[in-house]
Design a protein around this motif. Structure first.
Motif, PDB file in Angstrom:
ATOM      1  N   GLY A 174       0.823  -1.225   0.129  1.00 34.27           N
ATOM      2  CA  GLY A 174       0.019  -0.135   0.083  1.00 34.27           C
ATOM      3  C   GLY A 174       0.849   1.243  -0.039  1.00 34.27           C
ATOM      4  N   ARG A 175       2.178   1.241   0.091  1.00 38.80           N
ATOM      5  CA  ARG A 175       2.889   2.353   0.037  1.00 38.80           C
ATOM      6  C   ARG A 175       3.169   3.121  -1.136  1.00 38.80           C
ATOM      7  N   ARG A 176       2.861   4.310  -1.009  1.00 41.77           N
ATOM      8  CA  ARG A 176       3.073   5.133  -2.312  1.00 41.77           C
ATOM      9  C   ARG A 176       4.268   5.401  -2.627  1.00 41.77           C
ATOM     10  N   VAL A 177       4.795   5.374  -3.749  1.00 40.83           N
ATOM     11  CA  VAL A 177       6.344   5.634  -4.186  1.00 40.83           C
ATOM     12  C   VAL A 177       6.418   6.588  -5.446  1.00 40.83           C
ATOM     13  N   PRO A 178       7.442   7.579  -5.921  1.00 44.67           N
ATOM     14  CA  PRO A 178       7.485   8.252  -6.856  1.00 44.67           C
ATOM     15  C   PRO A 178       7.361   7.480  -8.062  1.00 44.67           C
ATOM     16  N   ARG A 179       6.916   8.061  -9.234  1.00 45.78           N
ATOM     17  CA  ARG A 179       6.679   7.357 -10.501  1.00 45.78           C
ATOM     18  C   ARG A 179       8.131   7.086 -11.055  1.00 45.78           C
ATOM     19  N   GLY A 180       8.499   5.958 -11.533  1.00 38.82           N
ATOM     20  CA  GLY A 180       9.815   5.784 -12.176  1.00 38.82           C
ATOM     21  C   GLY A 180      10.726   5.151 -11.137  1.00 38.82           C
ATOM     22  N   GLY A 181      10.222   4.785  -9.685  1.00 41.45           N
ATOM     23  CA  GLY A 181      10.927   4.309  -8.692  1.00 41.45           C
ATOM     24  C   GLY A 181      11.528   5.143  -7.759  1.00 41.45           C
ATOM     25  N   LEU A 182      12.576   4.496  -6.871  1.00 37.43           N
ATOM     26  CA  LEU A 182      13.358   5.251  -5.796  1.00 37.43           C
ATOM     27  C   LEU A 182      14.776   5.271  -6.296  1.00 37.43           C
ATOM     28  N   SER A 183      15.379   6.266  -5.778  1.00 35.74           N
ATOM     29  CA  SER A 183      16.715   6.372  -6.006  1.00 35.74           C
ATOM     30  C   SER A 183      17.334   5.976  -4.818  1.00 35.74           C
ATOM     31  N   LEU A 184      18.697   5.679  -4.959  1.00 32.04           N
ATOM     32  CA  LEU A 184      19.546   4.958  -3.876  1.00 32.04           C
ATOM     33  C   LEU A 184      19.407   6.064  -2.715  1.00 32.04           C
ATOM     34  N   GLU A 185      19.724   7.249  -2.964  1.00 32.38           N
ATOM     35  CA  GLU A 185      19.846   8.211  -1.716  1.00 32.38           C
ATOM     36  C   GLU A 185      18.356   8.051  -0.995  1.00 32.38           C
ATOM     37  N   ALA A 186      17.175   7.832  -1.892  1.00 25.97           N
ATOM     38  CA  ALA A 186      15.794   7.888  -1.229  1.00 25.97           C
ATOM     39  C   ALA A 186      15.821   6.392  -0.262  1.00 25.97           C
ATOM     40  N   LEU A 187      16.339   5.505  -0.728  1.00 25.66           N
ATOM     41  CA  LEU A 187      16.360   4.257   0.059  1.00 25.66           C
ATOM     42  C   LEU A 187      17.275   4.276   1.211  1.00 25.66           C
ATOM     43  N   GLY A 188      18.505   5.220   1.154  1.00 22.79           N
ATOM     44  CA  GLY A 188      18.963   5.523   2.107  1.00 22.79           C
ATOM     45  C   GLY A 188      18.266   6.206   3.503  1.00 22.79           C
ATOM     46  N   ARG A 189      17.117   6.576   3.184  1.00 26.45           N
ATOM     47  CA  ARG A 189      16.504   7.138   4.338  1.00 26.45           C
ATOM     48  C   ARG A 189      15.353   6.437   4.781  1.00 26.45           C
ATOM     49  N   THR A 251       5.005 -12.901  -2.529  1.00 24.71           N
ATOM     50  CA  THR A 251       5.255 -11.230  -2.377  1.00 24.71           C
ATOM     51  C   THR A 251       3.672 -10.748  -1.877  1.00 24.71           C
ATOM     52  N   THR A 252       2.878 -11.667  -1.518  1.00 26.08           N
ATOM     53  CA  THR A 252       1.496 -10.912  -1.197  1.00 26.08           C
ATOM     54  C   THR A 252       1.744  -9.949  -0.042  1.00 26.08           C
ATOM     55  N   GLY A 253       1.065  -8.794  -0.127  1.00 25.93           N
ATOM     56  CA  GLY A 253       1.444  -7.800   0.981  1.00 25.93           C
ATOM     57  C   GLY A 253       2.748  -6.825   0.656  1.00 25.93           C
ATOM     58  N   ALA A 254       3.645  -7.417  -0.565  1.00 26.77           N
ATOM     59  CA  ALA A 254       4.762  -6.443  -0.864  1.00 26.77           C
ATOM     60  C   ALA A 254       4.737  -6.253  -2.342  1.00 26.77           C
ATOM     61  N   ARG A 255       5.481  -5.138  -3.023  1.00 21.44           N
ATOM     62  CA  ARG A 255       5.642  -5.092  -4.271  1.00 21.44           C
ATOM     63  C   ARG A 255       6.911  -4.604  -4.742  1.00 21.44           C
ATOM     64  N   ALA A 256       7.300  -4.997  -5.842  1.00 22.79           N
ATOM     65  CA  ALA A 256       8.558  -4.442  -6.150  1.00 22.79           C
ATOM     66  C   ALA A 256       8.569  -3.092  -6.871  1.00 22.79           C
ATOM     67  N   VAL A 257       9.670  -2.298  -6.725  1.00 28.76           N
ATOM     68  CA  VAL A 257       9.703  -0.997  -7.005  1.00 28.76           C
ATOM     69  C   VAL A 257      10.894  -0.744  -7.836  1.00 28.76           C
ATOM     70  N   PRO A 258      11.213  -0.329  -9.029  1.00 22.04           N
ATOM     71  CA  PRO A 258      12.628  -0.061  -9.630  1.00 22.04           C
ATOM     72  C   PRO A 258      13.384   0.753  -8.784  1.00 22.04           C
ATOM     73  N   ILE A 259      14.574   0.560  -8.791  1.00 22.81           N
ATOM     74  CA  ILE A 259      15.843   1.441  -8.131  1.00 22.81           C
ATOM     75  C   ILE A 259      16.423   2.306  -9.346  1.00 22.81           C
ATOM     76  N   ARG A 260      16.386   3.429  -9.328  1.00 16.34           N
ATOM     77  CA  ARG A 260      16.836   4.111 -10.484  1.00 16.34           C
ATOM     78  C   ARG A 260      18.175   5.132  -9.690  1.00 16.34           C
ATOM     79  N   GLU A 261      18.916   5.348 -10.569  1.00 19.51           N
ATOM     80  CA  GLU A 261      20.028   6.300 -10.365  1.00 19.51           C
ATOM     81  C   GLU A 261      20.769   5.905  -8.904  1.00 19.51           C
ATOM     82  N   PRO A 262      21.714   4.926  -9.121  1.00 22.50           N
ATOM     83  CA  PRO A 262      21.958   4.211 -10.370  1.00 22.50           C
ATOM     84  C   PRO A 262      21.300   2.714 -10.110  1.00 22.50           C
ATOM     85  N   LEU A 263      21.272   2.179 -11.401  1.00 24.28           N
ATOM     86  CA  LEU A 263      20.643   0.756 -11.563  1.00 24.28           C
ATOM     87  C   LEU A 263      21.601  -0.377 -10.851  1.00 24.28           C
TER      88      LEU A 263
END
Length: 304
Positions: A174-189, A251-263
């Motif tokens: 259910g979590r909303r994430v930016p279109r296009g995925g998450l950056s590594l910096e965003a994941l670091g938070r 993966t019930t209850g979870a979903r995959a989101v692309p990691i961008r910048e960098p792949l």
């Protein structure tokens, strides 16, 4: 005079038929040639094997005692030839494989299902272990080959890449994430859920974080992808896992989101010992593995 199996086969054929003429015809040799073979065998053994007269050929006492051992010798040799033929034709054999858990859970089930149809006599023994252990088992000749990743070239190993594996962020469904995925910096938070330090995924993530100078908090370190996904479902953090985890685990209850910048990607390939060739059975598994990867890449049906 060196004797070989041809001499013992001639001896048993004469003993069974009681005739040099009939034995020569069955063995497709001339009678003089057969007589020479028997004489050579007698001279090599220092024994008289047959008593001959104009009407019949009889085994001597020594010849009678030799029949059993000679039959066992030829039976073992013929069995060896059959077994070798089965191995060459991939009808029989044991194959031991060390594979990354993500590969063992996602790609190999389809490969092994097809293998059981094409080569039902092959026995496959699979070890799903982390990348370092895959390399170690190949080097120690504990397995026929491994399926994993290599950080650097190794003179003791042969390496054939077969697929590029992309890492993704797994977030609660259910979590909303930016279109296009998450950056590594965003994941670091985010509180991160990573696999154990000896896994190739963890090593890739940590190298990339250090290179990008991203400070990250690892909230949980787990051994299995299924455990990481369970923690994601519980809302305890974001997991960085191979994209294949979405196919191989619940993966019930979870979903995959692309990691961008960098792949984040890692090359996965077949790892074998540089001084050992693959057995026909092991080569059959590798052939099917490469064919399965190719079909998945081309989107063929039935590859899941």
């Amino acid at each position: 005079m060196q004797v070989d199996l041809r001499h013992f086969r001639a001896f048993l054929t004469v003993a069974r038929l009681g005739s040099f003429t009939r034995a020569a015809a069955q063995l497709h040799v001339s009678q003089p040639a057969l007589t020479v073979q028997i004489r050579q065998l007698e001279e090599a053994l220092g024994l008289r094997l047959f008593d001959r007269n104009n009407r019949r050929v009889l085994l001597t006492a020594s010849g009678q005692q030799l029949v059993g051992p000679a039959e066992r010798l030829l039976a073992e040799f013929d069995g060896l030839v059959r077994d070798a033929g089965d191995l060459s034709a991939r009808r029989r054999g044991v194959v031991t494989i060390a594979a990354l858990p993500s590969v063992a859970a996602d790609l190999l089930p389809d490969v092994l299902r097809e293998l059981s149809t094409r080569h039902a006599g092959l026995d496959v023994r699979l070890h799903d272990v982390v990348a370092g252990r895959v390399v170690e088992m190949v080097k120690n000749l504990e397995v026929d080959f491994g399926i994993g990743s290599l950080d650097r070239p190794d003179p003791d190993l042969r390496w054939k890449p077969i697929v590029r594996d992309r890492l993704c962020a797994f977030v609660p469904a259910g979590r909303r994430v930016p279109r296009g995925g998450l950056s590594l910096e965003a994941l670091g938070r985010q509180p991160l859920i990573l696999t154990s330090r000896d896994s190739s995924v963890r090593q890739l993530v940590e190298r990339t974080l250090a290179r990008r100078r991203v400070a990250a908090r690892v909230a949980y370190s787990v051994t299995y992808m299924s455990s990481a996904l369970a923690l994601v479902r519980a809302g305890l953090g974001v997991a960085i896992l191979p994209e294949s985890a979405g196919r191989a685990a619940d993966t019930t209850g979870a979903r995959a989101v692309p990691i961008r910048e960098p792949l984040l990607t890692r090359d996965i390939g077949v790892i074998s010992h540089a001084e050992r060739s693959l057995s026909p059975a092991a080569a059959a598994v590798v052939d099917l593995l490469e064919a399965m990867v190719s079909r998945r890449r081309n989107g063929s049906p039935g590859t899941s």
